[in-house]
Write a protein that holds these residues in place. Structure first.
Motif, PDB file in Angstrom:
ATOM      1  N   ALA A 165       0.833  -1.207   0.000  1.00  0.00           N
ATOM      2  CA  ALA A 165       0.000   0.000   0.000  1.00  0.00           C
ATOM      3  C   ALA A 165       0.864   1.252   0.000  1.00  0.00           C
ATOM      4  N   HIS A 213       3.066   1.067  -3.634  1.00  0.00           N
ATOM      5  CA  HIS A 213       2.398   0.916  -4.934  1.00  0.00           C
ATOM      6  C   HIS A 213       0.944   1.380  -4.935  1.00  0.00           C
ATOM      7  N   GLN A 214       0.531   2.110  -3.848  1.00  0.00           N
ATOM      8  CA  GLN A 214      -0.823   2.656  -3.752  1.00  0.00           C
ATOM      9  C   GLN A 214      -1.906   1.572  -3.829  1.00  0.00           C
ATOM     10  N   GLN A 239      -4.711  -1.060  -2.286  1.00  0.00           N
ATOM     11  CA  GLN A 239      -5.703  -0.899  -1.226  1.00  0.00           C
ATOM     12  C   GLN A 239      -6.069  -2.265  -0.641  1.00  0.00           C
ATOM     13  N   ASP A 297     -11.395  -1.593  -1.890  1.00  0.00           N
ATOM     14  CA  ASP A 297     -11.539  -0.210  -1.451  1.00  0.00           C
ATOM     15  C   ASP A 297     -12.477  -0.138  -0.251  1.00  0.00           C
ATOM     16  N   GLY A 330      -4.196   2.068   3.091  1.00  0.00           N
ATOM     17  CA  GLY A 330      -3.791   2.766   1.878  1.00  0.00           C
ATOM     18  C   GLY A 330      -2.548   3.565   2.152  1.00  0.00           C
ATOM     19  N   GLU A 331      -2.196   4.420   1.228  1.00  0.00           N
ATOM     20  CA  GLU A 331      -0.961   5.184   1.353  1.00  0.00           C
ATOM     21  C   GLU A 331      -0.971   6.090   2.575  1.00  0.00           C
ATOM     22  N   LYS A 332      -2.175   6.570   3.005  1.00  0.00           N
ATOM     23  CA  LYS A 332      -2.259   7.494   4.123  1.00  0.00           C
ATOM     24  C   LYS A 332      -2.072   6.817   5.475  1.00  0.00           C
TER      25      LYS A 332
END
Length: 698
Positions: free
Chosen positions: A297, A300-301, A303, A366, A405-407
């Motif tokens: 995550a 490579h973004q 989810q 997602d 995710g990325e956050k």
């Protein structure tokens, strides 16, 4: 987040007036942040505190005269520690902002903007904790690398590290296998040079696939040759690794002649990954899968969804079926999960037993897919019938989820948020789920708060609060019964919710005063009932600062005391020291009104403030309750022992009785007795419960 239940912000304050510093501390505490404050009254004291005591942050008034901000900044910058400095301002201009940043301040906090004040302090604290965590991880990585090097060197398995097809590390067993004396002989040598000619092309193709990021095969058979050209059948295993900052492949080379039965090896490896009770993945294996998902995550973004779930009222159910049925119940739950998620498992989802009675699910998807998955599990639980030891029944589950995710690409953050979700779901009655989605935090938080507000209002309207009582034991031999009351909000299935989960929301929505009145009313009722039964009792009741500011509350208390024929001396009203400090005039008026009714005040968290003794010159309660922080590891903490003796002595000089809470062991009791503390309470002595049955005569 840094703000956990047992984590306090060690805050060093620089302000000309004590009440200004207390106001800043109270603002943080009101927002749910535990604070251990220190205040420097001179530059020398500031330098001494920075050098000798652990400090997380310095909060300095930009307009201070006693210790000018420039001197504060110079002291902080020169202390050699990672301590963020924040300038506290009444207002800000571009010139002021540039000035404080030039001096080294990390941020500014505005008196007049509460949200900004809190956000910047918590942001800097979280950043500090992140830096500390990174340093700890770097140290751990260095130590781990050192230990790995030692293990690799001592291993009898032939192990090497390969980067871009070249050897960058090999242990002695590997060198001996191929007939080399030292690593210098093969450093930089291509791995292909050790592969027999007949297998070179196929092995080249494998290396190309690995360089493209494809997964290696679990085992790879080939013919190798040693330094003398002697060929031998071998088997290789690949593991993605990192060596001295370089991504590489760790390989293990074995003679096929010494290789164990591959089917047996594979079977044993599979067993090692499984929980023996449920057949699901075990915690260590699942955590490795979660780590891979978090890395994916972040880089490579991708989810993923993580769901943690626990059966509601598990202990009660376990009591009903008996401890010998625990494994059967867990296995039945695992089977239900496998059946419900058959489609997801086919698509690569993973299910694990995460702890004694909690389970975990990891899947791609997602936020919508995560919510749908959580709903599917919730419905599967509530609709299934679980059979154990000839007994059957239904279960519900509380589910906490995180959208990875990325956050939020951190394993610790992911697990913390999922655990919070379980707790929140359980606190609103269970049989539901709460999903943390960094992209929809505001919306979810708004919905959560609104649900709590409705629940609090319903509890006030329909009497869904409850009181529990913990004995307060006299250390001087007085047998008079005394209890502290604790508020609980009734939950589903006989569970209850502690105030820390709902009082901050109640405060935001102006409900503290109503809750205080409910507590006071029901405490007076209990006192009256005991008196009529010939069992007089004194109850200590917590109130909030909202009650200090309520001019009509004394009349309400007088009415209730009269209606229930209750002596005011049996009611002790407890308020935190910090609230009295910043509402001193109101606290004095309220205390005087209570004295007319015979009620005494109790000053809670005594000793935690910046100048507790000064407060006693303006506000004299009947009791002080020593801050529980001084009880931590009391038998071994001489500083806390000295502080408790000082607090108890000062209280006695003012004719005030002292109470120590959170007593944890017999050694602490002995210290409290020798320190002339008057009363003690804590789970070691007696746990809080719905009834008042403690025998004070023994």
């Amino acid at each position: 987040m840094a703000t956990g239940k047992d984590t306090a912000l060690r805050l060093l304050l620089v302000a000309d007036l004590v009440n200004e510093a207390e106001a800043m501390v109270s603002r943080l505490r009101n927002a749910g942040t535990a604070v251990r404050p220190l205040r420097a009254e001179s530059l020398d004291e500031l330098v001494s505190i920075l050098a000798q005591q652990p400090v997380d942050m310095v909060l300095a008034d930009y307009a201070a005269v006693v210790i000018p901000f420039e001197q504060v900044a110079k002291a902080v910058m020169g202390c050699g520690k990672d301590v963020p400095l924040l300038a506290v301002l009444d207002g800000i201009t571009d010139d002021i902002l540039e000035h404080v940043q030039t001096l080294g301040a990390q941020a500014v906090a505005l008196h007049s903007r509460s949200a900004q004040f809190l956000k910047n302090i918590l942001t800097e604290w979280n950043d500090l904790e992140a830096r500390r965590a990174q340093r700890r991880l770097e140290a751990q990585m260095r130590e781990t690398q050192r230990r790995c090097d030692m293990l690799i060197d001592s291993s009898r398995e032939p192990i090497a590290y390969i980067h871009e097809g070249m050897h960058i590390r090999a242990n002695q067993a590997y060198l001996e296998m191929f007939g080399y004396e030292s690593f210098d002989d093969i450093e930089g040598m291509s791995l292909l040079d050790l592969v027999a000619t007949a297998d070179v092309e196929a092995f080249k193709a494998l290396l190309k696939r690995l360089s493209r990021g494809e997964d290696p095969p679990p085992r790879y058979e080939l013919t190798a040759h040693d330094s003398n050209g002697e060929e031998f059948p071998a088997v290789m295993e690949f593991v993605a690794a990192e060596y001295q900052g370089e991504h590489c492949q760790q390989i293990i080379f074995r003679h096929q002649a010494t290789e164990a039965d591959p089917e047996l090896v594979q079977e044993l490896e599979e067993l090692r990954k499984r929980d023996q009770t449920t057949g699901l993945l075990n915690r260590p294996t699942f955590l490795r899968q979660l780590e891979d998902a978090v890395v994916d995550a972040g880089q490579h973004q991708a989810q993923y969804s993580l769901l943690l779930l626990e059966p509601d009222n598990y202990q009660r159910i376990l009591h009903e079926i008996g401890l010998n049925g625990a494994d059967g119940l867990l296995a039945s739950i695992a089977n239900s999960l496998r059946e419900a998620l058959a489609t997801e498992l086919t698509a690569g989802a993973q299910i694990a037993r995460f702890s004694e009675n909690s389970f975990a699910v990891l899947a791609r998807g997602d936020h919508n897919a995560t919510s749908a998955l959580a709903a599917k599990i919730r419905d599967a639980f509530s609709s299934s019938v679980f059979e154990v030891n000839g007994k059957s029944g239904s279960l519900t589950a509380s589910i906490g989820g995180v959208q990875i995710g990325e956050k939020i690409a951190s394993v610790s953050q992911v697990l913390a948020k999922a655990s919070q979700g379980i707790q929140s779901a359980a606190n609103v009655g269970g049989n539901c789920f709460e999903i943390f989605d960094p992209g929809a935090v505001d919306r979810a938080e708004e919905e959560r708060i609104q649900a709590w507000v409705l629940r609090i209002k319903d509890a006030l309207l329909n009497d869904r609060f409850a009181l529990i009582y913990q004995p307060i034991i006299s250390l001087l031999g007085s047998p008079s019964p005394m209890y502290e009351t604790y508020l609980r909000l009734e939950g589903g299935g006989g569970e209850s919710v502690a105030p820390k989960h709902f009082l901050p929301i109640a405060e935001e929505h102006g409900l503290l005063g109503q809750i205080d009145r409910w507590v006071i009313l029901n405490a007076i009722k209990a006192i009256g009932q005991r008196a009529r039964a010939g069992k007089p009792v004194t109850l200590l009741v917590k109130i909030t600062h909202a009650s200090l500011l309520d001019e009509t509350l004394p009349a309400f208390i007088a009415e209730q005391l009269a209606e229930h024929a209750t002596n005011g001396a049996s009611l002790l009203l407890q308020v935190p020291e910090s609230k009295v400090f910043i509402n001193l005039r109101a606290a004095q008026v309220f205390s005087a009104a209570m004295a007319e009714l015979g009620c005494k005040m109790v000053l809670e968290q005594f000793g935690a403030g910046l100048d507790s003794f000064q407060l006693l010159a303006h506000f004299v309660p009947g009791f002080v309750k020593i801050d529980r922080g001084f009880m931590e590891d009391l038998p071994k903490n001489t500083a806390n022992q000295a502080r408790i003796r000082e607090l108890a002595l000062k209280a006695r000089e003012h004719g005030i009785q002292s109470i120590a809470e959170f007593v944890q062991d017999a050694a602490s009791m002995s210290i409290l007795f020798s320190s002339n503390v008057d009363y003690a309470e804590g789970d070691f002595l007696a746990v809080a419960g719905p009834d008042m049955h403690y025998d004070f005569d023994n």
